[in-house]
Design an enzyme around this catalytic site. Sequence first.
Site, PDB file in Angstrom:
ATOM      1  N   HIS A 117      -0.334   1.229   1.926  1.00 21.42           N
ATOM      2  CA  HIS A 117      -0.118   1.526   0.185  1.00 21.42           C
ATOM      3  C   HIS A 117      -0.190   2.634   0.061  1.00 21.42           C
ATOM      4  O   HIS A 117      -1.808   2.986   0.127  1.00 21.42           O
ATOM      5  CB  HIS A 117      -0.727  -0.250  -0.013  1.00 21.42           C
ATOM      6  CG  HIS A 117       0.587  -0.466  -1.206  1.00 21.42           C
ATOM      7  ND1 HIS A 117       0.032   0.499  -2.262  1.00 21.42           N
ATOM      8  CD2 HIS A 117       1.007  -1.107  -1.543  1.00 21.42           C
ATOM      9  CE1 HIS A 117       0.507  -0.706  -4.021  1.00 21.42           C
ATOM     10  NE2 HIS A 117       1.771  -1.279  -2.782  1.00 21.42           N
ATOM     11  N   ASP A 192      -7.716  -3.032   3.277  1.00 21.93           N
ATOM     12  CA  ASP A 192      -6.800  -3.371   1.630  1.00 21.93           C
ATOM     13  C   ASP A 192      -6.753  -4.804   2.190  1.00 21.93           C
ATOM     14  O   ASP A 192      -5.728  -4.559   2.960  1.00 21.93           O
ATOM     15  CB  ASP A 192      -5.713  -1.962   1.993  1.00 21.93           C
ATOM     16  CG  ASP A 192      -4.698  -2.544   0.534  1.00 21.93           C
ATOM     17  OD1 ASP A 192      -5.051  -3.759   0.144  1.00 21.93           O
ATOM     18  OD2 ASP A 192      -4.142  -1.532   0.469  1.00 21.93           O
ATOM     19  N   GLN A 195      -2.895  -8.175   1.025  1.00 19.92           N
ATOM     20  CA  GLN A 195      -1.601  -9.743   1.496  1.00 19.92           C
ATOM     21  C   GLN A 195      -2.313 -10.065   2.975  1.00 19.92           C
ATOM     22  O   GLN A 195      -1.621 -10.804   3.794  1.00 19.92           O
ATOM     23  CB  GLN A 195      -0.612  -8.047   2.073  1.00 19.92           C
ATOM     24  CG  GLN A 195       0.254  -7.405   2.010  1.00 19.92           C
ATOM     25  CD  GLN A 195       1.029  -7.872   0.896  1.00 19.92           C
ATOM     26  OE1 GLN A 195       1.564  -9.098   0.910  1.00 19.92           O
ATOM     27  NE2 GLN A 195       1.695  -7.620  -0.056  1.00 19.92           N
ATOM     28  N   LYS A 218      -1.702 -11.638  -5.842  1.00 22.99           N
ATOM     29  CA  LYS A 218      -0.946 -12.369  -4.816  1.00 22.99           C
ATOM     30  C   LYS A 218      -1.371 -13.378  -3.797  1.00 22.99           C
ATOM     31  O   LYS A 218      -1.285 -13.948  -2.962  1.00 22.99           O
ATOM     32  CB  LYS A 218      -1.289 -10.676  -4.127  1.00 22.99           C
ATOM     33  CG  LYS A 218      -0.301  -9.356  -4.328  1.00 22.99           C
ATOM     34  CD  LYS A 218      -0.883  -8.596  -3.505  1.00 22.99           C
ATOM     35  CE  LYS A 218      -0.259  -7.566  -3.641  1.00 22.99           C
ATOM     36  NZ  LYS A 218       1.171  -6.577  -4.170  1.00 22.99           N
ATOM     37  N   CYS A 356       6.276   0.737  -2.349  1.00 25.35           N
ATOM     38  CA  CYS A 356       5.174   1.897  -2.328  1.00 25.35           C
ATOM     39  C   CYS A 356       4.427   1.883  -1.063  1.00 25.35           C
ATOM     40  O   CYS A 356       3.252   2.130  -0.647  1.00 25.35           O
ATOM     41  CB  CYS A 356       4.287   1.012  -3.296  1.00 25.35           C
ATOM     42  SG  CYS A 356       3.777   0.744  -4.711  1.00 25.35           S
TER      43      CYS A 356
HETATM   44  C1  LIG Z   1      -0.844  -3.343   1.023  1.00 27.51           C
HETATM   45  C2  LIG Z   1      -1.088  -3.609  -0.264  1.00 27.51           C
HETATM   46  N1  LIG Z   1      -2.417  -2.363  -0.924  1.00 27.51           N
HETATM   47  C3  LIG Z   1      -2.510  -2.464  -2.573  1.00 27.51           C
HETATM   48  C4  LIG Z   1      -1.487  -3.669  -3.356  1.00 27.51           C
HETATM   49  C5  LIG Z   1      -1.574  -3.029  -4.765  1.00 27.51           C
HETATM   50  O1  LIG Z   1      -2.158  -4.284  -5.414  1.00 27.51           O
HETATM   51  P1  LIG Z   1      -1.670  -4.204  -6.900  1.00 27.51           P
HETATM   52  O2  LIG Z   1      -0.787  -4.039  -7.652  1.00 27.51           O
HETATM   53  O3  LIG Z   1      -1.785  -5.165  -7.079  1.00 27.51           O
HETATM   54  O4  LIG Z   1      -3.206  -3.093  -7.690  1.00 27.51           O
HETATM   55  C6  LIG Z   1      -0.695  -3.864  -2.475  1.00 27.51           C
HETATM   56  C7  LIG Z   1       0.612  -5.160  -3.841  1.00 27.51           C
HETATM   57  O5  LIG Z   1       1.788  -4.063  -4.083  1.00 27.51           O
HETATM   58  C8  LIG Z   1      -0.480  -4.140  -1.110  1.00 27.51           C
HETATM   59  O6  LIG Z   1       1.032  -4.903  -0.670  1.00 27.51           O
END
Ligand SMILES: Cc1ncc(COP(=O)(O)O)c(C=O)c1O
Lengths: 398, 398, 137, 137
Positions: A117, A192, A195, A218, A356
């Site tokens: 991401h 990370d 998910q 999430k 993203c």
């Molecule tokens: C795999 C992953 N990493 C990072 C993020 C970023 O999370 P957040 O936007 O809550 O900071 C997300 C969600 O958008 C995600 O799905």
Amino acid sequence: MGDSMKQDFPIFSREVNGRPLVYLDNAATTQKPSCVIDAMTEYYSLSNANVHRAVHTLAGEATEGYEACRKLLKQRFNSDFAVITSGTTEAINLAAHAWGEHNLQPGDVVVLTEMEHHSDIVPWQMLAERIAIELRFVPVEEGLLDMDALEVALDGAKLVCVVHTSNVLGVRNPVEQIISMSKSVGARVLLDAAQAVPHEMIDFKELGADFLAFSAHKMCGPTGIGALLVSQEAFDEMHPFMGGGDMIQTVTLEGSTYQTNEHKFEAGTPRIAEGVGWAAALEWMSEIDLKSHHKRLLAIAQKVASRLEQKGMKVYSTLRPRDAAVVSFTHPTIHPEDFARLLDAQGIAVRTGHHCAQPLMEKLGVNGTIRASFYIYNDESDADALLSGIDRVLEAMA
Amino acid sequence: MGDSMKQDFPIFSREVNGRPLVYLDNAATTQKPSCVIDAMTEYYSLSNANVHRAVHTLAGEATEGYEACRKLLKQRFNSDFAVITSGTTEAINLAAHAWGEHNLQPGDVVVLTEMEHHSDIVPWQMLAERIAIELRFVPVEEGLLDMDALEVALDGAKLVCVVHTSNVLGVRNPVEQIISMSKSVGARVLLDAAQAVPHEMIDFKELGADFLAFSAHKMCGPTGIGALLVSQEAFDEMHPFMGGGDMIQTVTLEGSTYQTNEHKFEAGTPRIAEGVGWAAALEWMSEIDLKSHHKRLLAIAQKVASRLEQKGMKVYSTLRPRDAAVVSFTHPTIHPEDFARLLDAQGIAVRTGHHCAQPLMEKLGVNGTIRASFYIYNDESDADALLSGIDRVLEAMA
Amino acid sequence: MTWPSSIQEIIDEFQEIDDQFERLEVLMDFADEVDELPFDEWSDSNLVRGCQSVAHIEVNIRENLVWIRAAADARMVQGLQGILSIAVNGNSPETVIQLTPNFAEEAGILVSLTPSRSNGFRTMFDMIQNRVKEEIL
Amino acid sequence: MTWPSSIQEIIDEFQEIDDQFERLEVLMDFADEVDELPFDEWSDSNLVRGCQSVAHIEVNIRENLVWIRAAADARMVQGLQGILSIAVNGNSPETVIQLTPNFAEEAGILVSLTPSRSNGFRTMFDMIQNRVKEEIL
Ligand SMILES: Cc1ncc(COP(=O)(O)O)c(C=O)c1O
Ligand SMILES: Cc1ncc(COP(=O)(O)O)c(C=O)c1O
């Protein structure tokens, strides 16, 4: 199963475009059960006060409510340290500043993957601009990490950053193997887990990673809050990131000394109501058997995926036994946005775009996909609604 | 006046230790009117979704709700740019990283004051460690900034950071004069307005500062959200701080390009529910005549202060016409914590300690003070309760 | 749970009080039970760490009995030290090690002492037990 | 507010529809009204900036009348371009400059087009007006 659970979620009594809401955008954010909403309402209505260093009753209640969140996080994930952040993104930026900046030298290697991401790419690119580290990206082949390439990339690595479960594909990476490979070259590991934590139970210490980043929103919790779990060794190597109230021990004009626990990394008034809400979500989640839901949802996603393929769509998700119930697909001619808008007209919420993860899109050779992502309150009826909604789209666009 | 307003705030129907709540810890955080709590509940119950880049209905509603907050901020404060942060502290850290790190050279002078909150000291000390800037602290004399010393300190200054209104003393600094003096030496100006925006209307462009930092929770809004207003010139000089989703235009393995508006500085899923709640607070506040409340509350605070002096306490607050209604005091023998706990036993919430301003405490020659801070819903009855509560404490400790 | 009679008396005394103000007054009265550690004996080694206000506790074992001397700037903290003195002074190290701090909760002493302060109580309690353990092991 | 009859017809057509799905179908039908800008004429200068999907609009003034050619990858965006074509094509620059984009709201075309897309409509609308202004000033 899912249906009775929906009763806990006020949003499922609403209609969208005259149809009952079919919410399949769970990888973007999940819905909130009443107990979470109520906990925050109650906090603001009864106990609202600023936390720490105060002796009045409300402040005590607020502090307890907020710190309960940290306690529940440590319990659920078996971690000695849970730094509270505003979300996954801030958690990874915190790791890059508080650990990366102080423990990496110019030329040091940080290993990432093409599946990351943006939140696990951009902070490291920005760090590379500041201190000239080398970034190596492990390629993705047919939706999976190339483990041979990882082996090669690990040579000399100081840090390995991997998405535990992909938000685009649902792919659950072999993190146990990745951690042991990384540890054998002496690298620290950041996962990370944005998910991951919604879908499987994680024992942080047993897993052996150094950093685990995720967001409350999430996993049925509120927006504006997340966490970075940190191993003892990595914690000892971290320096403060943001400065301000609550993270200091003493401040003089000449310099400051810092707290020694997680507060060191939580400058300013914390996310109090959010902590209270997340604590409620964690308690609610503690009653949920993620394993059986995972099995149930994966079967639903697999059914959807195979029906979509029959109807001529290309499905990118792998949907292997441990993958998350995410179906990313494209239609040969219908633009993803048209597709999603026509589903929305039928009350069905899916997401489109690059999710993203532009480098992964590039690798998949698409501009974007349509993504239906399932969560614990979803059930067969949602899948059926999606499939017949898709049929109507195909007819209309024929 | 205050009393009827209290009906808008659910918390005032609660009791503390068997007494109706007398909340005088407003400088730490303010209470929330029903409309703010309801807006967040409604958001979570009806429109919860992730924002931006999505085509489904909920996502559209969530985006509108969140962006409404930004729009209201720009309107209320007359600013071209409102970057949303998690609070004052993050806003100042953002300025230090996004502007300071890229526009200051080793040896450059940043002027601060002894009156600053830790949030406006520590980020600059940390920046000084990274890039060897020189920090100069303008001294405080009798609770007021030494303006002659400021004049001297400004020589060669690139940035001036001043607390608009002190959280310890309520002192409202002559920011107009400070800005014009700073501008005349070509320095950029950051105002810590955490205690200012709750108490007076600010026209950011007219004021002429470059950065204005504040928190929602101190102006009837939720926790976990705040803002940094930025002038056009300063905005053009800023580089991204945190990296992640939403703040990028394109991401490739080789590098990334960024958004051009405020989103550039808002990485990751934003504080959506918090934005919705703050928007409701801003709308509610737009009906409030801060000027008349200020006059009313200052008179109450002055009365309390003079009664406390009569009873033998030392009052540190200045309570001049534009100062905030904050009464900071100590008793010659009773420890502030004992004092506050005995007030709390009577339902009265005040704060004790160093108020995140240790250098100022040092200057005042105390370890901490007891602070009663008044806000728009407070009235004479709160002052009376405080005074008779204090009488009981004095009797008990006699 | 049954407690030593000295502690049971404290519990009973607190449980009789409904009013929080009076409870705090009684707590402060226990400050008189402290064998005071004079200011010039305050040191880093007897400083209670993690307590918000300044507090010191010195633990001595004489003829196999535990005795503490203590001091604090806030009177309520002294009161807590007074209660700890009653619970500890003149007891054998073994007895002290087996004590649990739960009596403070049972007594309602900690009611509305905010987490930071009740942690202060716990911190002081733990410090005493650790010192005793260090001495006898 | 009264609109030119071509626009009023669009408003009427949309207002008759209750169902969001049908409304989107009608919107897509308007794609056929676009005089298509061929792919090899897509350039940075006719790119619509700030639109989520790829969209291009070229504005021409011939014999003091405005004509647009356009293209987009998403059919609904093409539909919006078709509506813009009807509103704009064959009108004098002065008329085009005086148009406001509110008719789209009045028609309910933008109902449930999320902000990003309705902004897309506004962006395209503004782009056309700006180009016309550049040409005639
Ligand atoms: C795999 C992953 N990493 C990072 C993020 C970023 O999370 P957040 O936007 O809550 O900071 C997300 C969600 O958008 C995600 O799905
Ligand atoms: C003057 C001043 N500056 C900064 C802050 C920090 O605000 P926050 O804790 O909301 O980031 C506060 C509040 O504690 C304050 O009063």
